[in-house]
Structure formats: structure tokens, C-alpha cells
Design a protein around this motif. Structure first.
Motif, mmCIF file in Angstrom:
data_model
loop_
_atom_site.group_PDB
_atom_site.id
_atom_site.type_symbol
_atom_site.label_atom_id
_atom_site.label_comp_id
_atom_site.label_asym_id
_atom_site.label_seq_id
_atom_site.Cartn_x
_atom_site.Cartn_y
_atom_site.Cartn_z
ATOM 1 N N GLY A 117 0.927 -1.233 -0.060
ATOM 2 C CA GLY A 117 0.104 -0.197 -0.028
ATOM 3 C C GLY A 117 0.809 1.258 -0.150
ATOM 4 O O GLY A 117 0.091 2.506 0.054
ATOM 5 N N PHE A 118 2.141 0.871 -0.207
ATOM 6 C CA PHE A 118 3.022 2.482 0.053
ATOM 7 C C PHE A 118 2.663 3.308 -0.962
ATOM 8 O O PHE A 118 2.519 4.669 -0.620
ATOM 9 N N VAL A 119 2.760 3.139 -2.363
ATOM 10 C CA VAL A 119 2.348 4.021 -3.381
ATOM 11 C C VAL A 119 1.012 4.790 -3.082
ATOM 12 O O VAL A 119 0.906 6.229 -3.112
ATOM 13 N N THR A 120 0.008 4.016 -2.717
ATOM 14 C CA THR A 120 -1.330 4.842 -2.679
ATOM 15 C C THR A 120 -1.337 5.713 -1.415
ATOM 16 O O THR A 120 -1.746 6.807 -1.664
ATOM 17 N N GLU A 121 -0.667 5.246 -0.517
ATOM 18 C CA GLU A 121 -0.532 6.263 0.573
ATOM 19 C C GLU A 121 0.397 7.320 0.514
ATOM 20 O O GLU A 121 0.026 8.528 0.951
ATOM 21 N N ALA A 122 1.376 7.172 -0.249
ATOM 22 C CA ALA A 122 2.676 8.294 -0.328
ATOM 23 C C ALA A 122 1.730 9.357 -1.366
ATOM 24 O O ALA A 122 2.278 10.427 -0.984
ATOM 25 N N ASP A 142 7.404 12.897 -10.501
ATOM 26 C CA ASP A 142 7.477 11.454 -10.064
ATOM 27 C C ASP A 142 6.186 11.068 -9.322
ATOM 28 O O ASP A 142 5.369 10.068 -9.794
ATOM 29 N N VAL A 143 5.681 12.101 -8.341
ATOM 30 C CA VAL A 143 4.165 11.933 -7.716
ATOM 31 C C VAL A 143 3.112 11.836 -8.792
ATOM 32 O O VAL A 143 2.223 10.908 -8.797
ATOM 33 N N LEU A 144 3.024 12.765 -9.557
ATOM 34 C CA LEU A 144 1.795 12.854 -10.506
ATOM 35 C C LEU A 144 1.821 11.638 -11.455
ATOM 36 O O LEU A 144 0.877 11.358 -11.865
ATOM 37 N N ALA A 145 3.124 11.301 -11.815
ATOM 38 C CA ALA A 145 2.959 10.011 -12.676
ATOM 39 C C ALA A 145 2.618 8.698 -12.002
ATOM 40 O O ALA A 145 1.964 7.921 -12.719
ATOM 41 N N GLN A 146 2.525 8.787 -10.710
ATOM 42 C CA GLN A 146 1.913 7.539 -10.042
ATOM 43 C C GLN A 146 0.281 7.626 -9.742
ATOM 44 O O GLN A 146 -0.274 6.679 -9.260
ATOM 45 N N LEU A 147 -0.094 8.833 -10.035
ATOM 46 C CA LEU A 147 -1.554 8.800 -9.892
ATOM 47 C C LEU A 147 -2.334 8.135 -10.634
ATOM 48 O O LEU A 147 -2.281 8.224 -12.037
ATOM 49 N N THR A 148 -3.340 7.500 -10.281
ATOM 50 C CA THR A 148 -4.161 6.597 -11.082
ATOM 51 C C THR A 148 -5.261 7.516 -12.029
ATOM 52 O O THR A 148 -5.582 8.911 -11.398
ATOM 53 N N PRO A 149 -6.022 7.297 -12.968
ATOM 54 C CA PRO A 149 -6.904 8.016 -13.632
ATOM 55 C C PRO A 149 -7.908 8.529 -12.661
ATOM 56 O O PRO A 149 -8.208 9.511 -12.584
ATOM 57 N N GLU A 150 -8.423 7.599 -11.708
ATOM 58 C CA GLU A 150 -9.284 7.922 -10.950
ATOM 59 C C GLU A 150 -9.209 9.002 -9.896
ATOM 60 O O GLU A 150 -9.536 9.903 -9.632
ATOM 61 N N GLN A 151 -7.862 8.801 -9.359
ATOM 62 C CA GLN A 151 -7.327 9.801 -8.537
ATOM 63 C C GLN A 151 -7.001 11.326 -9.125
ATOM 64 O O GLN A 151 -7.415 12.417 -8.646
#
Length: 653
Positions: free
Chosen positions: A203-208, A535-544
Motif C-alpha cells: 500500500g506504499f504508493v497509494t498512501e504516499a 514523479d508523484v503525479l506520474a503515480q496517480l491513477t486516472p481515478e485519482q
């Protein structure tokens, strides 16, 4: 715990509001009052300042420091530990002596041997970075906030231990000061090639990234207060934040983990280093884990057992943490590893050596969070409110006298209120508090009832002279919100915040009070932090990303707007329907029977451009976005967006 001033100590008379030569209000800091000085004398007599164990531990294993203790990104300074060189000798009257002691320990900078094969760099960021030597190279545990400080720390390690390659990275949890500098120690190429695994809790990426999607702007603005970002370093300014000195301001990034740790007892071996993991979710971070190194008999507690009382709710704002679960995971750590360890270390502060001392340290930290939780719940079930419990609760002598349980970062006061909030919410059950006026409206009414602004300021000055600073802050806050241009009220309120800051044992309380004084005297300083990393923006899902758009919709402005927009991600083959109606932007991936007003065809990598509201026709084309249907539809959506304000007022309307 001594976190704020007593209110029963008289002071010498305070002179009238100061003016500069041109007649404008003065902006320089004032000295400490007699009330603050008296508080500090009482504290010096009540705490074991002769105990030097922490100082010995903070210096143990020292191999060398970064000289000078400054890290730059080009010409810009992103970290300056040398700015804290004033933290020597006895505390001045403008700093709580307990906080002065803690800040002096935190400012000790350099590379330290924790045990043969484990090394730690401290004093180069808010957090520590640890280096665990393997067969071929070295594992990096929690690579700080910024790439520049992490790179400097790795360079310092190599200067003393040889030019070992990085063979693995470990993130203990999902807070930025434990992963943001990863690009300073490892390249994307090495990670992609599988040469350097990155381990992190499930769950690291989701919470980060999730915190930044919704309330990131507000949190960042308030973090400027919490860490004293705009304050000068010095005895009348920022002296540290308790957990560490402050945050670095270099290049922040996110290299996603390549190996998830999912269960307690899971073992992994990287470069010959065997690790046993304990999951600790819902503690100091939503995704967190402890790491035991059996061959070194060393237990890393991430950020769940440090040399402070930590935050159950940080004053910058966050979701309330679970003090009960926190205590439970500390008990489990003792049960799992207590008979095997020789030392405990963490990603803040200094280690604790010896099995007996280490287990007692963990047990006291466990008792600290458990006591606050259990006693708060006991008292709320007796009908007490959070504020009442915070005033009434007293720690047991063993906790009150333990330096590592002092409220340097969290506090008994705001942690108790957070525990109350977790169970009971914002409402305390008193109908008078169910529908109060907001600050400006309440301020006008209070000031009128109390005889006008000048009368309130005159009475507040008497309370200031009596050392009742908490009350002065409360009443003058009403005046400033009723009449923000009332110079005498602003000046006395700034002086009051300053005295509260001088008296605070808690580093973040001091920073908040002194930041409030600074803005009252000199105007807002905004949000002096680094923008959100690509880097953080790149990890966001479309839903986020769609959620990030939704919370920027100015609802009243588009009550009558009706818009449907399909987003087709051409490289992954997925399609979403966005619908704007009644001031609400919703999204779904379900198949639709009706045509949208327009369809956006774009690669997934271009979606952040849309979510940022920056996709005008020219920008859309440059990002590889094509529009099918109504060409004005995208513009109608972006016109409905409201930009967040990183400079919003805090101590004024």
C-alpha cells in the motif's frame, strides 16, 4: 508535560506598543518576559538535565561530518545544518530549555557506526538515512526528502566506508522524508533493469501520494507554520522541530517499489542481507513496517519509536492516527524481537544500545501511546470533552521523566484532542457549540460585547502583563478577525504569540506561534515549499486525477452547467465518462449508452496535463491530445476549475 506557559505568574510591566522611526509598527522580535523566564527556571528544576545518556548515544560511533554542513542544488542552498551552530551552552530565556536540549542533540551531524555493518547519517535532513552493508555493496534505508541531501549522505558514507555500489533500497513507510531523495542514491535505469530492488510495505504508493490529491495545498501552507519555514534560525526564531531540525528543500521524487512486503514474518535477502519484517499499518503512517536484521541483531523501528512523543494528529493537518494500534504494534515488536535484539534504531534521532535498555525503551514508548489512548477514552466516557481531557490528563512519573517521551513533536495536549476526535468527531455534545458563528462574525460580536476593540486591547494588555498569554491570544484573535487593521491588537497579538513560542517545549508549537507573529508583523509568507514532483503525479491513477479535478470545481459558478466528456486513454485502451452537473464532477469507467459532448483521445502520460487544468487548445495538441466532438467542451470544463490558494490567510481574515 510542560508544553505551554502557566498563567499564574506575574510579570514586570510591558511597555506600550513599539513603533519604528517612521511610526509604523515594529517588526523585530521582543525579549522573553519574566513569566517565560520563570517557567524555564521551574522546568530546569523539574527535569533530569544532568542525565547525559542521550548525548553519549547521539555521539556514539561518530566517524566524520560533512564539512561544511551545507548542501546545494546548483547555487541554491537546500540544507544548512551549520545554521544551527548557535545551539551551544545553556538555553537563552527565549527558548524552552528542554527544546534547546533536544534541538542540540538533533543538530549533531555526521556519519555514525550503529553496529559493524550498519551506518547512519544524521543531521542532513529532517530524517536519518541508514546504510546496511551487504556482500557486494550497500542497502540504503529511507533516503531522506531530497535527492541532493541523500546524495551528500551517500558521499559521506563512501568517504569513510569505500565506494560501495547501492544494491538495494528500503522505504520503511509512506511519508516523504523517507523516500523523496531516492534518485540521489540510485538511478531509474538500475531499478528498471532489476539491479537495485526497492522494498516497501504493502500500500506504499497509494498512501504516499493520496494525501497530496485532496488537501495538499492546505497541508503545505500549514506545514510552513509547523516547521517555521520562513523563520530565521536563532534563539528568537526557529531552533528545530523536535523530530529533526527542519525539512530540506531540494529535488523531491518518487521511485516506486519493486517488491512489496505484505505480511509480518516475511523474510527477504538482498545482497546477502537477511531481513525479517513486521507490518505496522495504521500507526505513524498508514503504510509502515519495522525491519529486523538478525545477523546484526538490530531492529529498525521506522518512525514508531523515536526520541519524542510523536503526533497522533500532526498540526499541519492529516487523518487521525490510531494510538491504540500504534501501542499494539510496539508490543508485538517486543514479542517478536525482544529476545534477539542488541539495539534499536529508527529513521529519526539516535539508536538505543543493549537488549535491556532497548526493550525498556520500546515498552515506555508503547506505554506512552497506550496511556494517552486509554485515559482519553476513559475520560470521554465520563463526559469530558477533548479540551477538558487535555487540561486534566497527567502522565505517570516514569513517562513524565523519560526524555524520549517528551512532547517535542507531538504533544499530550493535541494528541489527546486527536484521540477524542477519532472517536467522537468535532462536536463535543454541547448545543452551544453545534452552530457557532465563524471567526469574523463571532469576532465582531465579541468585540462589541466587550466594549469595543480599544477596550479589549487595554484589558488584554493587563492579562499579558500577568502572564496569561493563552487568554490574550484568544481574545485578541477576536479583535483581529473583527478589525484586521487594528494595529495595537495585531502588535499585542504578535507579542503574545512570540511569548507562547518562547515558552513552548514542542518544536512545532514554537514554529507555529512564531510564524503567526511573523505574519501579523510583516505580512503573509505563503507556502515556501517545493511544488508537487512529476514523479508523484506520474503515480496517480486516472481515478485519482479525476478526483483532483472534482475538488477544484467551483460548484456555485457552474450549478447550471451540464457537460459530458469521454476520456479515451489510447495507449492502455481504457475509457472514462466525466459528467459535470449540479456543480459536481463525477467519473465512471462503465460503458455508456449516450454520446458525450466531446471525446478526448490521449496517452495516459498526458492525463496530468488535463487534471492540472492546463490543457488549452495549443497545450492539448502539444501533449498529444485530440478532441472529437464539441471543441469547446474541454474549455468549459477548465473554466469551471478554481485554483487552490497556497497563500491563504491563517492569523487574519
Amino acid at each position: 508535560m510542560t508544553e505551554t506557559l502557566r498563567t499564574d505568574t506575574p510579570t514586570d510591566a510591558v511597555p506600550a506598543p513599539r513603533r519604528a522611526a517612521n511610526g509604523t509598527p515594529a517588526t523585530e522580535p521582543r525579549p522573553a518576559t519574566a513569566a517565560v523566564a520563570a517557567q524555564h527556571r521551574r522546568l530546569l528544576a523539574s527535569l533530569p538535565f544532568s542525565d547525559v545518556q542521550d548525548l553519549e548515544d547521539a555521539k556514539r560511533g561518530f566517524l566524520g561530518a560533512l564539512e561544511p554542513g551545507i548542501v546545494r542544488s546548483g547555487d541554491r542552498v537546500v540544507w544548512d545544518n551549520d545554521a544551527y551552530g548557535f545551539l551551544t551552552g545553556d538555553a537563552p530565556e527565549t527558548v524552552n530549555p528542554s527544546l534547546w536540549r533536544q534541538s542540540g542533540l538533533n543538530a549533531i551531524q555526521g556519519l555514525f557506526e550503529v553496529t559493524p555493518g550498519i551506518y547512519q547519517v544524521r543531521g542532513l535532513d529532517l530524517s536519518n538515512v541508514s546504510f546496511i552493508e551487504g556482500d557486494r555493496g550497500v542497502l540504503v534505508l529511507d533516503p531522506l526528502i531530497s535527492a541532493e541531501t541523500a546524495e551528500a549522505a551517500l558521499g559521506l558514507y563512501r568517504r569513510h566506508r569505500g565506494d560501495r555500489p547501492v544494491t538495494g533500497v528500503i522505504y520503511t513507510h509512506s511519508h516523504a522524508d523517507h523516500f523523496g531523495g531516492a534518485r540521489g542514491v540510485v538511478s531509474q535505469e538500475d531499478v528498471d533493469a532489476g539491479r537495485v530492488p526497492i522494498l516497501a510495505p504493502q500500500g506504499f504508493v497509494t498512501e504516499a501520494i493520496s494525501e497530496n490529491v485532496y488537501a495538499g495545498t492546505a497541508m503545505a501552507r500549514r506545514a510552513g507554520y509547523m516547521y517555521g519555514a520562513a523563520l530565521p534560525r536563532g534563539p528568537r526564531g526557529q531552533v528545530g522541530a523536535g523530530l529533526g531540525q527542519t525539512t530540506s528543500t531540494g529535488t523531491f521524487g518518487l521511485l516506486p517499489p519493486t517488491l512489496d512486503v505484505t505480511t509480518t514474518g516475511q523474510e527477504e535477502t538482498v545482497d546477502g542481507v537477511r531481513m525479517v519484517f513486521q507490518m505496522a499499518p495504521g500507526t505513524e503512517a498508514p503504510a509502515e513496517m519495522h525491519v529486523f536484521f538478525p545477523e546484526r541483531r538490530a531492529l529498525c523501528m521506522a518512525e514508531n519509536a523515536t526520541h519524542v512523543l510523536h503526533n497522533v494528529l500532526t498540526i499541519r493537518g492529516a487523518q487521525v492516527r490510531d494510538a491504540h494500534a500504534w501501542a499494539g504494534h510496539l508490543t508485538e515488536a517486543i514479542d517478536l524481537f525482544g529476545n534477539e535484539l542488541d539495539l534499536v534504531f529508527a529513521s529519526h534521532h539516535w539508536p538505543t544500545w543493549g537488549r535491556r535498555r532497548s526493550v525498556e525503551f520500546l515498552a515506555l514508548q508503547r506505554d506512552l501511546y497506550a496511556y494517552l489512548h486509554d485515559q482519553t477514552v476513559r475520560m470521554l466516557n465520563q463526559g469530558m470533552t477533548g479540551a477538558e481531557i487535555a487540561e486534566a490528563i497527567v502522565l505517570p512519573p516514569a513517562l513524565e521523566g523519560a526524555w524520549h517521551a517528551r512532547g517535542y513533536y507531538g504533544s499530550v495536549s493535541h494528541n489527546v484532542k486527536a484521540i477524542y476526535q477519532r472517536y467522537m468527531g468535532w462536536y463535543d455534545g454541547n448545543p452551544a457549540h453545534l452552530w457557532p458563528h465563524p471567526p469574523e462574525a463571532a469576532g465582531r460580536r465579541y468585540v462589541e460585547f466587550m466594549g469595543g476593540a480599544d477596550a479589549v486591547v487595554a484589558k488584554a494588555r493587563e492579562s499579558f502583563d500577568a502572564g496569561d498569554f493563552r487568554w490574550v491570544a484568544e481574545v485578541l484573535d477576536h479583535v483581529v478577525f473583527a478589525q484586521p487593521d487594528h494595529d495595537a491588537a495585531r502588535e499585542l497579538l504578535a507579542d503574545t504569540y512570540e511569548q507562547l513560542g518562547y515558552g513552548a517545549e514542542n518544536g512545532t508549537w514554537r514554529c507555529a506561534y512564531l510564524s503567526g507573529a511573523t505574519e501579523l508583523r510583516s505580512g503573509g509568507f505563503g507556502t515556501p515549499v517545493t511544488p508537487v514532483s512529476p514523479d508523484v503525479l506520474a503515480q496517480l491513477t486516472p481515478e485519482q486525477l479525476f478526483d483532483a479535478l472534482a475538488i477544484r470545481i467551483d460548484g456555485p459558478r457552474c450549478w447550471d452547467e451540464h457537460l459530458t466528456l469521454d476520456v479515451h486513454l489510447t495507449d492502455v485502451g481504457t475509457r472514462y465518462r466525466l459528467s459535470l452537473r449540479n456543480g459536481v464532477l463525477s467519473h465512471t469507467a462503465a460503458a455508456q449508452e449516450t454520446d458525450a459532448d466531446a471525446v478526448l483521445h490521449l496517452p495516459a502520460a498526458a492525463l496530468p496535463t488535463v487534471a492540472a487544468g492546463a490543457a488549452d487548445p495549443a497545450g492539448a495538441a502539444a501533449a498529444g491530445i485530440t478532441v472529437e466532438g464539441d471543441p469547446a467542451a474541454l474549455g468549459r470544463l477548465t473554466a469551471a476549475l478554481d485554483a487552490p490558494d497556497p497563500d491563504f490567510a491563517i492569523v487574519t481574515p
